[in-house]
Scaffold this active site. Structure first.
Site, PDB file in Angstrom:
ATOM      1  N   GLY A 238       0.835  -1.198   0.000  1.00 37.01           N
ATOM      2  CA  GLY A 238       0.000   0.000   0.000  1.00 37.01           C
ATOM      3  C   GLY A 238       0.865   1.241   0.000  1.00 37.01           C
ATOM      4  N   SER A 239       0.311   2.316   0.504  1.00 40.06           N
ATOM      5  CA  SER A 239       1.012   3.596   0.442  1.00 40.06           C
ATOM      6  C   SER A 239       2.174   3.652   1.442  1.00 40.06           C
ATOM      7  CB  SER A 239       0.021   4.713   0.776  1.00 40.06           C
ATOM      8  OG  SER A 239      -0.523   4.489   2.062  1.00 40.06           O
ATOM      9  N   GLY A 243       2.833   2.198   5.333  1.00 37.19           N
ATOM     10  CA  GLY A 243       4.061   1.524   5.763  1.00 37.19           C
ATOM     11  C   GLY A 243       4.703   2.190   6.974  1.00 37.19           C
ATOM     12  N   GLU A 260       5.782  -3.273   0.810  1.00 35.36           N
ATOM     13  CA  GLU A 260       5.728  -2.963  -0.637  1.00 35.36           C
ATOM     14  C   GLU A 260       4.922  -1.681  -0.764  1.00 35.36           C
ATOM     15  OE1 GLU A 260       7.146  -4.605  -3.073  1.00 35.36           O
ATOM     16  OE2 GLU A 260       7.656  -6.528  -2.183  1.00 35.36           O
TER      17      GLU A 260
HETATM   18  P1  NAD Z   1      -3.457   2.327   1.310  1.00 32.20           P
HETATM   19  O1  NAD Z   1      -2.151   2.502   1.977  1.00 32.20           O
HETATM   20  O2  NAD Z   1      -4.499   3.352   1.517  1.00 32.20           O
HETATM   21  O3  NAD Z   1      -4.118   0.935   1.783  1.00 32.20           O
HETATM   22  C1  NAD Z   1      -3.456  -0.300   1.568  1.00 32.20           C
HETATM   23  C2  NAD Z   1      -3.933  -1.314   2.586  1.00 32.20           C
HETATM   24  O4  NAD Z   1      -3.394  -0.975   3.863  1.00 32.20           O
HETATM   25  C3  NAD Z   1      -5.449  -1.375   2.771  1.00 32.20           C
HETATM   26  O5  NAD Z   1      -5.826  -2.723   2.907  1.00 32.20           O
HETATM   27  C4  NAD Z   1      -5.670  -0.603   4.062  1.00 32.20           C
HETATM   28  O6  NAD Z   1      -6.834  -0.978   4.752  1.00 32.20           O
HETATM   29  C5  NAD Z   1      -4.430  -1.003   4.833  1.00 32.20           C
HETATM   30  N1  NAD Z   1      -4.012  -0.089   5.905  1.00 32.20           N
HETATM   31  C6  NAD Z   1      -3.895   1.252   5.840  1.00 32.20           C
HETATM   32  N2  NAD Z   1      -3.404   1.725   7.010  1.00 32.20           N
HETATM   33  C7  NAD Z   1      -3.216   0.645   7.811  1.00 32.20           C
HETATM   34  C8  NAD Z   1      -2.725   0.475   9.140  1.00 32.20           C
HETATM   35  N3  NAD Z   1      -2.362   1.530   9.899  1.00 32.20           N
HETATM   36  N4  NAD Z   1      -2.649  -0.771   9.643  1.00 32.20           N
HETATM   37  C9  NAD Z   1      -3.026  -1.828   8.902  1.00 32.20           C
HETATM   38  N5  NAD Z   1      -3.496  -1.735   7.651  1.00 32.20           N
HETATM   39  C10 NAD Z   1      -3.583  -0.506   7.102  1.00 32.20           C
HETATM   40  O7  NAD Z   1      -3.144   2.130  -0.244  1.00 32.20           O
HETATM   41  P2  NAD Z   1      -4.148   2.074  -1.492  1.00 32.20           P
HETATM   42  O8  NAD Z   1      -4.708   3.408  -1.766  1.00 32.20           O
HETATM   43  O9  NAD Z   1      -5.075   0.911  -1.345  1.00 32.20           O
HETATM   44  O10 NAD Z   1      -3.132   1.664  -2.672  1.00 32.20           O
HETATM   45  C11 NAD Z   1      -2.340   2.572  -3.370  1.00 32.20           C
HETATM   46  C12 NAD Z   1      -0.943   2.635  -2.805  1.00 32.20           C
HETATM   47  O11 NAD Z   1      -0.364   1.321  -2.746  1.00 32.20           O
HETATM   48  C13 NAD Z   1      -0.001   3.445  -3.677  1.00 32.20           C
HETATM   49  O12 NAD Z   1       0.839   4.208  -2.858  1.00 32.20           O
HETATM   50  C14 NAD Z   1       0.782   2.369  -4.430  1.00 32.20           C
HETATM   51  O13 NAD Z   1       2.037   2.804  -4.909  1.00 32.20           O
HETATM   52  C15 NAD Z   1       0.910   1.321  -3.375  1.00 32.20           C
HETATM   53  N6  NAD Z   1       1.169   0.005  -3.947  1.00 32.20           N
HETATM   54  C16 NAD Z   1       2.426  -0.516  -3.822  1.00 32.20           C
HETATM   55  C17 NAD Z   1       2.720  -1.737  -4.403  1.00 32.20           C
HETATM   56  C18 NAD Z   1       4.110  -2.318  -4.316  1.00 32.20           C
HETATM   57  O14 NAD Z   1       4.255  -3.486  -4.604  1.00 32.20           O
HETATM   58  N7  NAD Z   1       5.127  -1.557  -3.947  1.00 32.20           N
HETATM   59  C19 NAD Z   1       1.731  -2.451  -5.089  1.00 32.20           C
HETATM   60  C20 NAD Z   1       0.453  -1.890  -5.172  1.00 32.20           C
HETATM   61  C21 NAD Z   1       0.182  -0.668  -4.599  1.00 32.20           C
END
Ligand code: NAD
EC number: 1.2.1.3
Length: 506
Positions: A238-239, A243, A260
């Site tokens: 995720g973002s 992380g 990631e």
């Molecule tokens: P996001 O960070 O909003 O959410 C991703 C996941 O994390 C969701 O399931 C969310 O519920 C969970 N989450 C968020 N905060 C959390 C916490 N404090 N504790 C536990 N879980 C938590 O991301 P998004 O908007 O769904 O996706 C887009 C982002 O993901 C972009 O920044 C993109 O670059 C990144 N991404 C990275 C990869 C990679 O492999 N590097 C792949 C796909 C997407």
């Protein structure tokens, strides 16, 4: 296509994939299709106590699964791959419905799941360790790799199914249990994956109950899993913002993470570049998946001698690309996931203009009314790398900046927080090799004459710096899903100590 038919298509597809209509009604999490903004389901979120119980159960399952021989574990992954082959069309379409991907990308994501299953089946016979020369007489030193425990998978909306399979296929082959929290924006594809998997488990026969499960939750539910001491590894996609929260929480309890995170990926176009190839690769990298890939090309550094030509060709591509509903047209660019994503795109473009950016495209396009967010991808000529260009905006915006000195281009490419993917277009071997060398790109993925997106499963996938440092998928990424033991065996009659230390108790 009307809203109600989107909902009925969802119910029909889910039914074909093995999810009962009851699972889509009456829950406390509303699910919308970004294709037209309509609500297509209300699914049930798990409570903290349900999540905790699921993890405890997974831990019990792990204790049995770790004793199953690797190749037999691989058989479960092989069966999952077979079920995915059978479900490819329906699951791919569901990805389009729920995440808004165009059909070939929806199907491509399922193909990636099949590919990683094939990879992991082979891997299940190759979980090997080294034998290492020992300094002691009549000793043998070696490494063994053992299953780790429960792997908690957190995934993002933009790869709603592939990320789970990268983790699940490897984790299962390596002898682990898996608990998955998909994005709250894409729970339906996750429920479908679980149903597909349940068919594989049934055919497999004797897998321990609770070995691999899914729960639907928002961030707070994810935190329950992140903090649970029986989750040995949290693999979170995720973002970078996510992380920054998850990494320290898991570290606090000395758990392991694979992070990631976000990307702010760049390409360099050199004077000798094959321009036609570069334009096509950049167009796909920057506009494909409506700019919603972690590996999307977001920045471009073009040598001054080819800048005007490159920008002219890109402008033509940007103004000509088809934007439309992925379920009812053959457009190449689908919708953004939601209003927030649209707002972020508009804000970034305003910020770019404020620092001298010249924008081509970027306007909202009315495809299915106000509740969906379709935009023409934006090409922004920037006088220098500044402002929003330094951050990832998860939308189709490509910033282009001129360079004259090759070293400066590499320095600009590396001068952002994220370190996921990068590429160079050149026919000059010195430039290509420098880009790939220790003084070149600082990213986890560095490509020559290929764009930044569209990785294969065979390589390790992931990035450096604010991308989190994790690796998934191919190469030896499996090692993160196992624990390593160094074993030394003395088959002699004496007890020599390492480093010549003597400790004679006679
Ligand atoms: P996001 O960070 O909003 O959410 C991703 C996941 O994390 C969701 O399931 C969310 O519920 C969970 N989450 C968020 N905060 C959390 C916490 N404090 N504790 C536990 N879980 C938590 O991301 P998004 O908007 O769904 O996706 C887009 C982002 O993901 C972009 O920044 C993109 O670059 C990144 N991404 C990275 C990869 C990679 O492999 N590097 C792949 C796909 C997407």
């Amino acid at each position: 296509m009307s809203a109600s038919s989107r909902k009925s298509e969802t119910i029909e597809l889910m039914g074909k994939l093995g999810v009962k209509p009851e699972a889509l009604e009456g829950g406390d999490l509303a699910v919308y299709s970004p294709t037209n903004g309509e609500k297509i389901a209300d699914v049930k979120k798990s409570s903290a106590s349900e999540i905790n119980a699921q993890i405890e159960k997974a831990h019990e399952a792990f204790k049995k699964w770790r004793t199953v021989p690797g190749p037999r574990r691989g058989e479960l992954v092989r069966l999952l791959g077979e079920e995915l082959r059978a479900a490819k069309d329906d699951l791919g379409r569901l990805v389009s419905l729920e995440a808004g991907k165009i059909p070939s990308e929806g199907a491509g994501e399922v193909q990636e799941m099949i590919d990683i299953c094939d990879f992991a089946v082979g891997l299940s016979r190759q979980l090997y360790g080294l034998t290492i020369a020992t300094e002691r007489q009549d000793h043998r030193m070696m490494e063994t790799w053992h299953p780790l425990g429960v792997v908690g998978v957190i995934s993002a909306f933009n790869f709603p199914v592939a990320v789970w399979s990268w983790n699940a296929a490897l984790a299962l082959a390596c002898g682990n249990a898996v608990v998955w929290k998909p994005s709250e924006k894409s729970p339906l594809t996750a429920l479908a994956c679980q149903a597909i998997l349940d068919r594989a488990l049934k055919k497999f026969g004797d897998a321990p109950e609770g070995l691999i499960t899914t729960f639907i939750a928002e961030r707070d539910g994810g935190e329950v899993m992140v903090d649970h001491e029986k989750v040995a590894l949290v693999s979170a996609t995720g973002s970078t913002r996510m992380g920054r929260q998850v990494g320290p929480r898991v570290a606090q309890r000395f758990g392991r993470t694979i992070l990631e995170l976000g990307g702010n990926n760049a390409g360099i176009v050199c004077p000798s570049a094959d321009m036609d190839m570069a334009v096509r690769a950049i167009a796909f990298g920057a506009m494909g998946t409506a700019g919603q890939r972690c590996t999307t090309t977001r920045r471009l550094f073009v040598h001054e001698s080819v800048y005007d030509d490159m920008v002219a060709q890109l402008k033509k591509a940007y103004l000509g690309v088809t934007i439309g509903d992925p379920l009812s047209s053959d457009a190449l660019v689908g919708p953004l996931i939601d209003k927030e994503a649209g707002d972020n795109m508009e804000k970034a473009l305003e910020a770019a203009k404020a620092v001298g950016g010249k924008v081509t495209g970027g306007e909202r396009v009315d495809v299915n009314g106000d509740a969906s967010y379709y935009f023409r991808p934006a090409l922004v000529e920037m006088p220098e790398q500044t402002g929003p260009m330094l951050e990832e905006t998860f939308a189709p915006i490509l910033y282009v900046t001129k360079y004259s000195d090759f070293e400066d281009a590499i320095a600009m490419q590396n001068a952002v927080g994220a370190g996921l993917s990068s590429c160079i277009f050149t026919l000059n071997v010195r430039e290509a090799e420098t880009f790939l060398s220790a003084v070149g790109s600082d990213c986890g993925i560095t490509n020559v004459n290929i764009g930044t997106s569209g990785a294969e499963v065979g390589g390790a996938f992931g990035g450096e710096k604010e991308t989190g440092g994790g690796r998934e998928s191919g190469s030896d990424a499996w090692k993160a899903y196992m624990r390593r033991a160094t074993n030394t065996v003395n088959y002699g009659t004496a007890l020599p100590l390492a480093q010549g230390v003597s400790f004679d108790i006679d």
